[in-house]
Enzyme design. Structure first.
Site, PDB file in Angstrom:
ATOM      1  N   CYS B 160       8.346  -7.158  -2.219  1.00 33.33           N
ATOM      2  CA  CYS B 160       7.399  -6.637  -1.226  1.00 33.33           C
ATOM      3  C   CYS B 160       6.099  -7.427  -1.132  1.00 33.33           C
ATOM      4  CB  CYS B 160       7.110  -5.175  -1.520  1.00 33.33           C
ATOM      5  SG  CYS B 160       8.618  -4.260  -1.811  1.00 33.33           S
ATOM      6  N   HIS B 293      -1.779  -1.368  -0.090  1.00 34.27           N
ATOM      7  CA  HIS B 293      -0.324  -1.525  -0.105  1.00 34.27           C
ATOM      8  C   HIS B 293       0.265  -0.174   0.305  1.00 34.27           C
ATOM      9  CE1 HIS B 293       3.544  -3.127  -0.981  1.00 34.27           C
ATOM     10  NE2 HIS B 293       3.778  -2.290  -1.980  1.00 34.27           N
ATOM     11  N   HIS B 328       7.378   0.387   5.762  1.00 32.03           N
ATOM     12  CA  HIS B 328       7.234  -0.721   4.819  1.00 32.03           C
ATOM     13  C   HIS B 328       8.164  -1.859   5.255  1.00 32.03           C
ATOM     14  CE1 HIS B 328       6.709  -3.161   1.443  1.00 32.03           C
ATOM     15  NE2 HIS B 328       6.947  -2.317   0.452  1.00 32.03           N
TER      16      HIS B 328
END
Lengths: 341, 399
Positions: B160, B293, B328
């Site tokens: 990620c 995040h 995401h």
């Protein structure tokens, strides 16, 4: 700034963890793939942890730990990992189960281990190393680009840098790439042999106690128009580094045993390195996109030991410079110059 | 004295828009792009909401002239990458060196899934054309060839945090004088592989995600691509363009705690943020906005928030997780959020954290819940943390 190669750790189809055995005997394969000689991993990592690791992770971790041990370093300032294919075995396992069970009843283990940064992450975890950590996954430039980044990190004051390349053969990879016609047919004696390996290097801008080998330079060339462009790039690379052909003691070339693919490498050898000792490094590790890592290791160990492996044509010692031409499918070329200090 | 790294062009495609302008509008209008999947085919269609780019592969292909049979990640990447180059007015130049550093985590997995349907039953079956672009690097090269960039081409994959690492690999190369331009960012398409993978980890919210909410239940996956054209001072001069912002700091650290979970105290997040501040030569109090995040999982938000509490206490900057708009986007998320961070500086706007009702009790701060206009935004911190403990923070600053 000089880039010293302080130590190495290499798990390959050859006796690369035991240098005397490596210089003495060469392993050949009768089939069309070359798998690594894997060590007893219990010597590297707690056996409970080992059981949870996939094969590529074990190879990578053991190569990295060997490299650090050889240099007597506990924690590098940066860990860079290069892999073209990533963790194929776990990707296949998860993919097959997902299809077979139609997206039901899946367990996370294979998925967790399938991400490309698993090897670099596991090394950090074992070392409890919070420092810089990156993974480069760019086909036959994965290792080259990781080295390029390592050099920039060293210049920025991160010192030393642990950098390595890992790729594994899996049944699925071999089956699929064989169907692409990449490898030697069973009845033939020419053609590519698939390969794999895990190799790590500790790069340092300080010479350390016993400096012997430096990475003088490397360069990549993406999709050249023709062999002429490759020749021009090699000559410019040597000139930029102020090295005459005369000063090169050995050329490591990418010949795979596939006549069509080897054509361009033959032209390069004949036109630029006529009369120079040459060794096709993929005959030791097989063909895979990060095989240039193995080639750099071979160059480092020959310069460090200043002896000729018994199975290689006698070299004129001392060998001061080794030139590596890594060519993958004529689309990815890279050049390395490894030199004695 | 090392040179500045300017952001000269931006390009993005995400669940909230197919270009930079429409992304900006959706952010200002507080319009999320997460909902029931339309293009991805999965048995989880009705159960798991996702942030899809609102185009079929055919439509994406048509926009670029590429084949619709290419991996969806390639198609997304090519659209956003080209937009960033056009936005900057970049032209292929013989004397200046341009690199393309792109991140992704899935490569051509969408096509490989098709291949394996047949291959897993019989190893002699399955169309080879479906696996030829499987590698992450193959996706990047298809786009590099499409754009005509050859000087330096590379692919980063650190789960990620992938595209945050691609951004600062390029930034470092410009600072070192190795490149004049670096087109940096990343792309990832939704695939069954990742959807099911995250589902096995039981961190997907069955409702729309609620980052930094006490009652958060996980993340929603999204897809997209985003790129920044970074330029050296000399490169910028050639473009004759006013830069959006500059990349002023970056750092990467490893949590070294667990393969998928973050340490409860957020060691990796803390080190990445602290390192980026040091790299930029600024103080925590200089940060005007943090693009979190903020995935919406229990674990991430506690770890990230704890690290923020330690580092910024007692004065907390404004902050939000724009994953509440896009989901995401994995390998693209660092770049998607870098683009939003730069837009925040450029327009003086702080984008909200949607659907936040009850802020996390342990924290003495809470994210912004409405769009704030007419703000002075000089320095923005953007966080990207991933599996394998890979944590990266970037700082963008007004020029």
């Amino acid at each position: 700034m000089k880039i010293y190669i302080r130590s190495t750790g290499n798990i390959s189809p050859q006796h690369s963890l035991d240098k005397d055995a490596f210089f003495l005997s060469r392993i050949k394969t009768s089939g069309n793939f070359f798998k690594s000689l894997e060590p007893d991993y219990d010597k590297f990592v707690d056996s409970k942890m080992i059981r949870r690791m996939s094969r590529i992770v074990k190879m990578g971790v053991a190569a990295a730990l060997t490299c650090l041990r050889n240099a007597g370093i506990e924690n590098p300032s940066a860990i860079l990992t290069a892999t073209a294919y990533g963790c194929l075995e776990d990707s296949s396992v998860f993919l097959r189960r997902m299809i077979e069970f139609e997206e039901n009843m899946l367990s996370p283990t294979a998925f967790i281990q399938s991400t490309h940064n698993t090897v670099g992450a596991q090394i950090a975890l074992l070392l409890k190393c919070h420092n810089y950590n990156n993974t480069i996954v760019h086909r036959a430039f994965s290792f080259e680009n990781a080295l390029t980044e390592s050099i920039l990190l060293l210049r920025d004051g991160m010192n030393p840098v642990l950098v390595g390349a890992i790729d594994e053969i899996t049944d699925d990879r071999h089956e699929i790439l064989s169907r692409f016609g990449l490898y030697r047919k069973p009845e033939k004696t020419t053609g590519n042999i698939a390969g794999e390996g895990a190799v790590f290097f500790l790069l340092d801008k300080e010479p350390g106690n016993n400096p012997q080998v430096v990475l003088t330079d490397l360069q990549t060339l993406y999709k050249p128009e023709d062999t002429g462009e490759v020749q021009k790039a090699i000559l410019a690379f040597l000139q930029k580094n102020d090295v005459d052909i005369e000063q090169i003691g050995l050329v490591l070339s990418s010949h795979t045993g596939n006549e069509k693919m080897d054509k361009s490498d033959n032209i390069v050898l004949k036109s630029i390195f006529q009369g120079k000792p040459n060794f096709p490094f993929k005959s030791l590790c097989g063909d895979y996109p990060t095989a240039s890592g193995f080639a750099v290791w071979l160059a480092v160990i020959i310069i460090k030991e200043q002896r000729t492996p018994t199975w290689m044509t006698e070299l004129k010692l001392p060998v001061k410079n080794i030139f590596i031409h890594h060519n993958n499918a004529n689309t990815h070329h890279s050049f390395f110059l490894i030199s004695a200090v | 004295m090392s040179g500045q790294i300017f952001v000269a062009g931006l390009g993005i495609v995400s669940a909230i828009g197919n270009n930079l302008h429409s992304n900006f509008q959706s952010l200002c209008e507080e319009k999320a792009g997460i909902g029931e999947m339309q293009w991805l085919s999965s048995i989880h269609r009705e159960e798991l909401p996702v942030g899809e780019v609102k185009c079929s592969n055919g439509e994406l292909a048509k926009a670029t002239g590429l084949s619709s049979k290419l991996p969806r990640t390639t198609l997304l990447s090519s659209i956003a990458a080209r937009e960033a180059l056009l936005d900057a007015g970049w032209k292929n130049n013989q004397t200046l060196r341009t690199g393309f550093i792109s991140a992704n985590t899935v490569g051509g997995m969408d096509k490989t899934e098709n291949f394996f349907k047949l291959f897993s039953k019989n190893i002699k079956s399955g169309r080879l054309a479906d696996v030829v672009h499987h590698e992450c690097g193959a996706v990047t090269e298809l786009v590099a060839d499409f754009l005509g960039i050859r000087d330096f081409v590379s692919t980063v994959s650190t789960a990620c945090s992938s595209s945050a690492n691609a951004i600062f690999t390029g930034a470092r190369m410009i600072r070192a004088g190795v490149l004049d331009y670096a087109l940096v960012g990343g792309a990832d398409a939704l695939t069954r592989f990742t959807l099911n993978g995250f589902n096995t980890l039981m961190i997907l919210d069955k409702e729309l995600c609620r980052p930094f909410d006490e009652d958060r239940h996980g993340l929603n996956l999204g897809e997209g691509a985003a790129y920044l054209l970074l330029a050296s001072e000399n490169g910028l001069k050639q473009l004759g363009k006013r830069p959006y912002a500059c990349v002023s700091g970056y750092a990467n650290a490893n949590d070294a705690f667990h393969q998928t979970a973050s340490s409860p105290e957020g060691t990796g997040s803390f080190l990445a943020m602290k390192g980026a501040l040091e790299n930029a030569g600024i103080q925590p109090s200089d940060i005007d906005y943090i693009n979190l995040h903020g995935t919406g999982t229990q674990n991430n938000d506690i770890a990230e928030g704890t690290a923020i509490r330690i580092l910024f206490d007692p004065a907390f900057p404004k902050m939000s997780s724009t994953k509440s708009f896009t989901g995401h986007t994995l390998g693209a998320s660092g770049a998607v959020e870098a683009v939003y961070s730069i837009l925040a500086i450029h327009h003086g706007i702080i984008f909200p954290n949607l659907r936040l009702i009850t802020p996390i009790k342990e924290f003495p701060f809470q994210p912004v819940t409405v769009c704030l206009k007419n703000q002075i935004v000089r320095h923005v911190l953007s966080n990207s943390f991933g599996f394998g403990g890979n944590c990266s923070s970037l700082i963008f600053s007004a020029t």
